[in-house]
Every structure is written in C-alpha cells, then in structure tokens.
Design a protein around this motif. Structure first.
Motif, PDB file in Angstrom:
ATOM      1  N   ASP A 163      19.036   6.794 -11.280  1.00  0.00           N
ATOM      2  CA  ASP A 163      18.763   6.471 -12.682  1.00  0.00           C
ATOM      3  C   ASP A 163      18.408   7.688 -13.514  1.00  0.00           C
ATOM      4  O   ASP A 163      18.240   7.574 -14.723  1.00  0.00           O
ATOM      5  CB  ASP A 163      17.663   5.408 -12.769  1.00  0.00           C
ATOM      6  CG  ASP A 163      18.188   4.031 -12.405  1.00  0.00           C
ATOM      7  OD1 ASP A 163      18.944   3.473 -13.210  1.00  0.00           O
ATOM      8  OD2 ASP A 163      17.881   3.535 -11.314  1.00  0.00           O
ATOM      9  N   TRP A 164      18.319   8.853 -12.883  1.00  0.00           N
ATOM     10  CA  TRP A 164      18.186  10.080 -13.656  1.00  0.00           C
ATOM     11  C   TRP A 164      19.461  10.335 -14.460  1.00  0.00           C
ATOM     12  O   TRP A 164      19.414  10.982 -15.512  1.00  0.00           O
ATOM     13  CB  TRP A 164      17.904  11.277 -12.734  1.00  0.00           C
ATOM     14  CG  TRP A 164      18.897  11.435 -11.620  1.00  0.00           C
ATOM     15  CD1 TRP A 164      18.782  10.936 -10.361  1.00  0.00           C
ATOM     16  CD2 TRP A 164      20.150  12.109 -11.667  1.00  0.00           C
ATOM     17  NE1 TRP A 164      19.892  11.262  -9.609  1.00  0.00           N
ATOM     18  CE2 TRP A 164      20.746  11.981 -10.392  1.00  0.00           C
ATOM     19  CE3 TRP A 164      20.826  12.811 -12.666  1.00  0.00           C
ATOM     20  CZ2 TRP A 164      22.000  12.533 -10.093  1.00  0.00           C
ATOM     21  CZ3 TRP A 164      22.069  13.354 -12.364  1.00  0.00           C
ATOM     22  CH2 TRP A 164      22.636  13.212 -11.089  1.00  0.00           C
ATOM     23  N   GLU A 165      20.609   9.825 -13.964  1.00  0.00           N
ATOM     24  CA  GLU A 165      21.866  10.102 -14.683  1.00  0.00           C
ATOM     25  C   GLU A 165      21.958   9.346 -16.003  1.00  0.00           C
ATOM     26  O   GLU A 165      22.185   9.972 -17.051  1.00  0.00           O
ATOM     27  CB  GLU A 165      23.072   9.815 -13.792  1.00  0.00           C
ATOM     28  CG  GLU A 165      24.359  10.272 -14.450  1.00  0.00           C
ATOM     29  CD  GLU A 165      25.572  10.182 -13.540  1.00  0.00           C
ATOM     30  OE1 GLU A 165      26.684  10.435 -14.046  1.00  0.00           O
ATOM     31  OE2 GLU A 165      25.427   9.875 -12.341  1.00  0.00           O
ATOM     32  N   PRO A 166      21.764   8.019 -16.052  1.00  0.00           N
ATOM     33  CA  PRO A 166      21.730   7.366 -17.362  1.00  0.00           C
ATOM     34  C   PRO A 166      20.537   7.817 -18.192  1.00  0.00           C
ATOM     35  O   PRO A 166      20.507   7.603 -19.406  1.00  0.00           O
ATOM     36  CB  PRO A 166      21.649   5.876 -17.026  1.00  0.00           C
ATOM     37  CG  PRO A 166      21.102   5.822 -15.645  1.00  0.00           C
ATOM     38  CD  PRO A 166      21.669   7.036 -14.954  1.00  0.00           C
ATOM     39  N   VAL A 220       0.815  -1.218   0.000  1.00  0.00           N
ATOM     40  CA  VAL A 220       0.000   0.000   0.000  1.00  0.00           C
ATOM     41  C   VAL A 220       0.850   1.270   0.000  1.00  0.00           C
ATOM     42  O   VAL A 220       0.347   2.354  -0.305  1.00  0.00           O
ATOM     43  CB  VAL A 220      -0.958   0.011   1.210  1.00  0.00           C
ATOM     44  CG1 VAL A 220      -2.006  -1.084   1.049  1.00  0.00           C
ATOM     45  CG2 VAL A 220      -0.202  -0.147   2.534  1.00  0.00           C
ATOM     46  N   VAL A 221       2.135   1.156   0.363  1.00  0.00           N
ATOM     47  CA  VAL A 221       3.042   2.304   0.349  1.00  0.00           C
ATOM     48  C   VAL A 221       4.391   1.843  -0.194  1.00  0.00           C
ATOM     49  O   VAL A 221       4.880   0.764   0.167  1.00  0.00           O
ATOM     50  CB  VAL A 221       3.237   2.899   1.758  1.00  0.00           C
ATOM     51  CG1 VAL A 221       4.222   4.076   1.714  1.00  0.00           C
ATOM     52  CG2 VAL A 221       1.908   3.362   2.347  1.00  0.00           C
ATOM     53  N   PHE A 222       4.956   2.665  -1.075  1.00  0.00           N
ATOM     54  CA  PHE A 222       6.294   2.433  -1.608  1.00  0.00           C
ATOM     55  C   PHE A 222       7.175   3.607  -1.198  1.00  0.00           C
ATOM     56  O   PHE A 222       6.737   4.762  -1.246  1.00  0.00           O
ATOM     57  CB  PHE A 222       6.280   2.354  -3.133  1.00  0.00           C
ATOM     58  CG  PHE A 222       5.511   1.207  -3.711  1.00  0.00           C
ATOM     59  CD1 PHE A 222       6.161   0.082  -4.189  1.00  0.00           C
ATOM     60  CD2 PHE A 222       4.117   1.258  -3.792  1.00  0.00           C
ATOM     61  CE1 PHE A 222       5.445  -0.977  -4.739  1.00  0.00           C
ATOM     62  CE2 PHE A 222       3.393   0.215  -4.346  1.00  0.00           C
ATOM     63  CZ  PHE A 222       4.056  -0.917  -4.817  1.00  0.00           C
ATOM     64  N   MET A 223       8.439   3.319  -0.842  1.00  0.00           N
ATOM     65  CA  MET A 223       9.384   4.385  -0.532  1.00  0.00           C
ATOM     66  C   MET A 223      10.668   4.162  -1.308  1.00  0.00           C
ATOM     67  O   MET A 223      11.174   3.037  -1.408  1.00  0.00           O
ATOM     68  CB  MET A 223       9.702   4.438   0.966  1.00  0.00           C
ATOM     69  CG  MET A 223       8.533   4.822   1.849  1.00  0.00           C
ATOM     70  SD  MET A 223       9.056   5.281   3.522  1.00  0.00           S
ATOM     71  CE  MET A 223       9.776   6.905   3.214  1.00  0.00           C
ATOM     72  N   GLY A 224      11.206   5.256  -1.862  1.00  0.00           N
ATOM     73  CA  GLY A 224      12.455   5.154  -2.606  1.00  0.00           C
ATOM     74  C   GLY A 224      13.075   6.511  -2.846  1.00  0.00           C
ATOM     75  O   GLY A 224      12.496   7.549  -2.527  1.00  0.00           O
ATOM     76  N   ASP A 225      14.275   6.482  -3.428  1.00  0.00           N
ATOM     77  CA  ASP A 225      14.952   7.707  -3.838  1.00  0.00           C
ATOM     78  C   ASP A 225      15.085   7.763  -5.351  1.00  0.00           C
ATOM     79  O   ASP A 225      15.799   8.600  -5.893  1.00  0.00           O
ATOM     80  CB  ASP A 225      16.342   7.794  -3.194  1.00  0.00           C
ATOM     81  CG  ASP A 225      17.270   6.675  -3.678  1.00  0.00           C
ATOM     82  OD1 ASP A 225      18.370   6.971  -4.158  1.00  0.00           O
ATOM     83  OD2 ASP A 225      16.885   5.487  -3.577  1.00  0.00           O
ATOM     84  N   ASN A 226      14.397   6.858  -6.033  1.00  0.00           N
ATOM     85  CA  ASN A 226      14.531   6.649  -7.465  1.00  0.00           C
ATOM     86  C   ASN A 226      13.160   6.250  -8.006  1.00  0.00           C
ATOM     87  O   ASN A 226      12.484   5.410  -7.394  1.00  0.00           O
ATOM     88  CB  ASN A 226      15.553   5.511  -7.679  1.00  0.00           C
ATOM     89  CG  ASN A 226      15.952   5.293  -9.109  1.00  0.00           C
ATOM     90  OD1 ASN A 226      15.150   5.460 -10.022  1.00  0.00           O
ATOM     91  ND2 ASN A 226      17.190   4.885  -9.319  1.00  0.00           N
ATOM     92  N   LEU A 227      12.756   6.817  -9.103  1.00  0.00           N
ATOM     93  CA  LEU A 227      11.458   6.432  -9.674  1.00  0.00           C
ATOM     94  C   LEU A 227      11.377   4.937  -9.945  1.00  0.00           C
ATOM     95  O   LEU A 227      10.292   4.345  -9.896  1.00  0.00           O
ATOM     96  CB  LEU A 227      11.194   7.211 -10.968  1.00  0.00           C
ATOM     97  CG  LEU A 227      10.828   8.686 -10.813  1.00  0.00           C
ATOM     98  CD1 LEU A 227      10.739   9.360 -12.186  1.00  0.00           C
ATOM     99  CD2 LEU A 227       9.521   8.864 -10.047  1.00  0.00           C
ATOM    100  N   ASN A 228      12.513   4.308 -10.200  1.00  0.00           N
ATOM    101  CA  ASN A 228      12.518   2.864 -10.447  1.00  0.00           C
ATOM    102  C   ASN A 228      12.170   2.051  -9.200  1.00  0.00           C
ATOM    103  O   ASN A 228      11.909   0.852  -9.289  1.00  0.00           O
ATOM    104  CB  ASN A 228      13.879   2.411 -10.980  1.00  0.00           C
ATOM    105  CG  ASN A 228      14.149   2.907 -12.382  1.00  0.00           C
ATOM    106  OD1 ASN A 228      13.314   3.569 -12.999  1.00  0.00           O
ATOM    107  ND2 ASN A 228      15.327   2.610 -12.895  1.00  0.00           N
ATOM    108  N   ASP A 229      12.180   2.704  -8.024  1.00  0.00           N
ATOM    109  CA  ASP A 229      11.765   2.017  -6.803  1.00  0.00           C
ATOM    110  C   ASP A 229      10.257   1.843  -6.729  1.00  0.00           C
ATOM    111  O   ASP A 229       9.753   1.173  -5.815  1.00  0.00           O
ATOM    112  CB  ASP A 229      12.248   2.794  -5.572  1.00  0.00           C
ATOM    113  CG  ASP A 229      13.764   2.835  -5.472  1.00  0.00           C
ATOM    114  OD1 ASP A 229      14.405   1.848  -5.873  1.00  0.00           O
ATOM    115  OD2 ASP A 229      14.306   3.857  -4.986  1.00  0.00           O
ATOM    116  N   PHE A 230       9.558   2.438  -7.688  1.00  0.00           N
ATOM    117  CA  PHE A 230       8.101   2.322  -7.778  1.00  0.00           C
ATOM    118  C   PHE A 230       7.777   1.586  -9.085  1.00  0.00           C
ATOM    119  O   PHE A 230       7.453   2.208 -10.096  1.00  0.00           O
ATOM    120  CB  PHE A 230       7.452   3.703  -7.766  1.00  0.00           C
ATOM    121  CG  PHE A 230       7.987   4.636  -6.701  1.00  0.00           C
ATOM    122  CD1 PHE A 230       8.150   4.204  -5.389  1.00  0.00           C
ATOM    123  CD2 PHE A 230       8.335   5.935  -7.008  1.00  0.00           C
ATOM    124  CE1 PHE A 230       8.639   5.053  -4.409  1.00  0.00           C
ATOM    125  CE2 PHE A 230       8.828   6.793  -6.038  1.00  0.00           C
ATOM    126  CZ  PHE A 230       8.983   6.358  -4.734  1.00  0.00           C
TER     127      PHE A 230
END
Length: 268
Positions: A237-240, A189-199
């Motif tokens: 992953d914003w860098e690549p 029900v909740v996702f946490m990350g520092d990268n859009l790919n974590d969602f």
C-alpha cells in the motif's frame, strides 16, 4: 534444487493462465520494474536473514506479553509476504509481461503451490505450543478460502480453521476483522505484516505516504515489540500512497508517478 522449487510452479501457472489480453509497452515496463525486488526476495541470503530476524523477534515479543498478560493471548498475522511467499507468481508476471489480474492471482492461489517463508511455520508452532492462538488475517478473497486453508495446512501451519483463518469479504481494511477477534475474547499482543495496514490500530488505511511515514515515526517504539514488520519491496500500500487516485491511473501514468517519486542526488 532451488530453481526447481520456483520454476516448476511457474511453468504450471503459465499453462493454467491463458487467453491473456495484449499487453502494452507501459504495462511491460511497470511489471519489469519489479524484477530487482523479486530477484532479491528469491535469492538473497539477506532476505532470509530478515525473515528469521522478524520471527525471532516475534517469539520474544510473545514471551514478554505472556509474562505480562492473562487470558486468551493471540498473534495476528498477515499471510502474503508475511507467512507465505508469492514471489513465484510475481516472477511469472515478469517473465510473461503480465500485470496483476484477479483471474491470474486466483489461479495462482488455487494451485495450492504457495511456499512458506523461511521460519514462518516454526513461529506459528511456537506460539501455539506456548498457549497462544494464531489468527491468519489476509486480504486474499473469501472465494479462495478453501485453497488457502489447504495450502496452509499442507505447509504445516497449526490450527488453521474456519475460525482462525479470516480472509477479505467486504473490505480490505483489517480493522473490522481485528475487532471480531477482540469480540471473541482474545487479546492480540503481537501483530505481524509486510504492510502498515496489517496493523489496524495504526489507522493507515488509504492514507498517502506522507501520513503513513508520520504514523510510523509516531509509533517507532512499538516496532519490534507489538508490531513486527517483514520486508516487501515488490508491492504494497506504499504504492497507491504515492499519489491520490493511483489505482485509477493508466499504466503509463503509474510509471510517471513512480519516476516523479524518486529523490535523486542533486549535483552541484
């Protein structure tokens, strides 16, 4: 005391990582460009405040989900720069002019010295106490599983087991691991990350930044509710996503791509 916290691990790591390959000027420049980000992450009260804000938001999001859903509820979190802090390794890279290597990273992880981000352990315990299950889904390699598990348990994260800790095996795409959690009967029900790919539901894996930004815009109402993002200006992953084939470029070309990605003031 803060300086001791960060630089003692760096001194130990500097001793452990040896026989480093010679580094060219472009690699030094590429690594040095990360200095401001790492200084901010290690010293700014604003960074700590953003971490607390993210975890407080996650608590509220979980409470709301709990009032709306039945069954086995779960929170899926990334680890690096989401629950734990690898800035000591990044600082070591900067001070020793070293680019990222699998060997250096593994030695850092296996040293079991990664600290928790402020508020992360409290969040994990809160979710667990409220009947939720924390799933720690990281792209750390499976070969560092034992060290990662020990580190999390040492920090006080709850319910860190061979079942809840899911590291990278065949792919860094987290969608298959999310599916295994669902297959085990959990509703994330909740996702946490520092990268859009974590969602994984956002499908930004291996996408360029134009598409990643469009996905963020299209899902703007879900951030702060279902998806909780923590700041990480150091890497991601914003860098690549800056250009196709970024990781196949040499360091000089990576510096060039970074510079060309700047959007400067157009003086008239």
């Amino acid at each position: 005391m803060k300086a001791v916290k960060f630089f003692l691990p760096l001194a130990l790591l500097a001793t452990a990582v040896h026989a480093e390959a010679p580094v060219n000027h472009s690699t030094m420049e590429l690594v040095a460009q990360n200095t401001q980000s790492v200084v901010w992450m290690q010293n700014a009260g604003e960074y700590r405040a953003l971490c607390y804000q993210a975890y407080n938001t996650a608590k509220m999001a979980f409470d709301l989900a709990k009032s709306q859903h039945q069954g086995k509820l779960a929170v899926m979190v990334d680890l690096d720069e989401t629950m734990v802090d690898n800035s000591p390794y990044a600082a070591w890279q900067i001070l020793h002019h070293q680019g990222f290597t699998d060997q250096g990273w593994d030695e850092w992880v296996n040293s079991v010295q990664t600290p928790a981000l402020p508020g992360a352990v409290e969040l994990a315990n809160y979710v667990t106490e409220q009947g939720g299950t924390m799933f720690y889904v990281s792209n750390r390699s499976e070969r560092t599983f034992a060290a990662t598990k020990e580190n999390l348990q040492k920090l006080g994260f709850p319910n860190v087991t061979d079942f809840t800790l899911r590291l990278k095996k065949d792919t860094s795409n987290k969608a298959p691991r999310l599916q295994t959690i669902k297959d085990d009967g959990y509703n994330v029900v909740v996702f946490m990350g520092d990268n859009l790919n974590d969602f994984p539901e956002l499908n930004t894996y291996h996408q360029l930044n134009q598409d990643r930004n469009a996905v963020a815009d299209a899902n703007k109402d879900a951030f702060g509710h279902k998806f909780i993002m923590l700041p990480n200006p150091s890497y991601g992953d914003w860098e690549p996503g800056l250009t196709k084939g970024y990781y196949q470029l040499n360091d000089a070309d990576k510096v060039r791509v970074r510079e060309q990605s700047l959007k400067p003031w157009q003086q008239k």
